[in-house]
Design a protein around this motif. Sequence first.
Motif, PDB file in Angstrom:
ATOM      1  N   UNK A   1       0.810  -1.217   0.000  1.00 28.08           N
ATOM      2  CA  UNK A   1       0.000   0.000   0.000  1.00 28.08           C
ATOM      3  C   UNK A   1       0.847   1.273   0.000  1.00 28.08           C
ATOM      4  N   UNK A   2       2.142   1.154   0.210  1.00 27.66           N
ATOM      5  CA  UNK A   2       3.012   2.330   0.197  1.00 27.66           C
ATOM      6  C   UNK A   2       3.280   2.750  -1.244  1.00 27.66           C
ATOM      7  N   UNK A   3       3.282   4.048  -1.543  1.00 29.66           N
ATOM      8  CA  UNK A   3       3.579   4.508  -2.904  1.00 29.66           C
ATOM      9  C   UNK A   3       4.970   4.042  -3.346  1.00 29.66           C
ATOM     10  N   UNK A   4       5.078   3.702  -4.614  1.00 29.57           N
ATOM     11  CA  UNK A   4       6.356   3.238  -5.155  1.00 29.57           C
ATOM     12  C   UNK A   4       7.374   4.369  -5.159  1.00 29.57           C
ATOM     13  N   UNK A   5       8.522   4.118  -4.565  1.00 28.61           N
ATOM     14  CA  UNK A   5       9.655   5.032  -4.604  1.00 28.61           C
ATOM     15  C   UNK A   5      10.847   4.233  -5.104  1.00 28.61           C
ATOM     16  N   UNK A   6      11.386   4.622  -6.238  1.00 26.29           N
ATOM     17  CA  UNK A   6      12.451   3.848  -6.869  1.00 26.29           C
ATOM     18  C   UNK A   6      13.744   3.860  -6.070  1.00 26.29           C
TER      19      UNK A   6
END
Length: 246
Positions: free
Chosen positions: A49-54
């Motif tokens: 559920x956490x936003x994708x951070x590359x």
Amino acid sequence: MARKKTTRRINRRIGAFSGDRRMIGLLALIALGVGLWSWISVHPEHNPWAPLDLRDPIGIATAGKLAALKGDVEECRLALSRSEVSFRALPSTGSGVCERQDRTQLDAYPLSPNTPSVTCPVAVGLEVWRAKNVEPAAREILGSDLDQIEHLGAYSCRRLYGGDDGPWSEHASSNAIDISAFVLKDGRRISVLGGWDGDNDEQRFLREVRDGACTAFATVLSPDYNAAHADHFHLDQQGRWRGVCR
């Protein structure tokens, strides 16, 4: 009568003990849940559920997050912005099957001889691959930092195998890129054609980056796939759950 009273007391104690065990079990589950959530909150790579951070490490939720970007250009570009990856969103071009509605160009990516526009999911895959696999492998295996990644192109309005009636290539929409070589800061150039069966370090490096690409791309084709890929890695983002890694 005394025996019955004793039996009732024993049953009450057993019941109370069972209730205590259930309460202890419930409290243990609550504590486990709180602990798990606390751990996930500081490890977003494992949190679906956490936003994708590359910039996050590769985790158990990464593949699903990457797959979710397919077909959602806006969310994909938000992921690039969130990750502080500089890029340009170019206007669509072309028509028909070879129309390119998603043209995303990375600004500071070490591609050579140029940096072509690709679909946003391919741009995301390139960034993940570079940072999480190619650069660490160059330092650890070859003892030098990466300077350039050479490619043979991304866009080509053609069908697979060069025929007139086969399925369309992912290159027709720039949803693929062909990688041919890696240039190091110390001047060495490791080509797929020359290094696949080259010295031990070159072979190890090329197989390491081929395998690493499979965590960032849906399809990865190398010299192990067929003779047509003897001189390059084909990387694309078509069908993340049905891709090939070979």
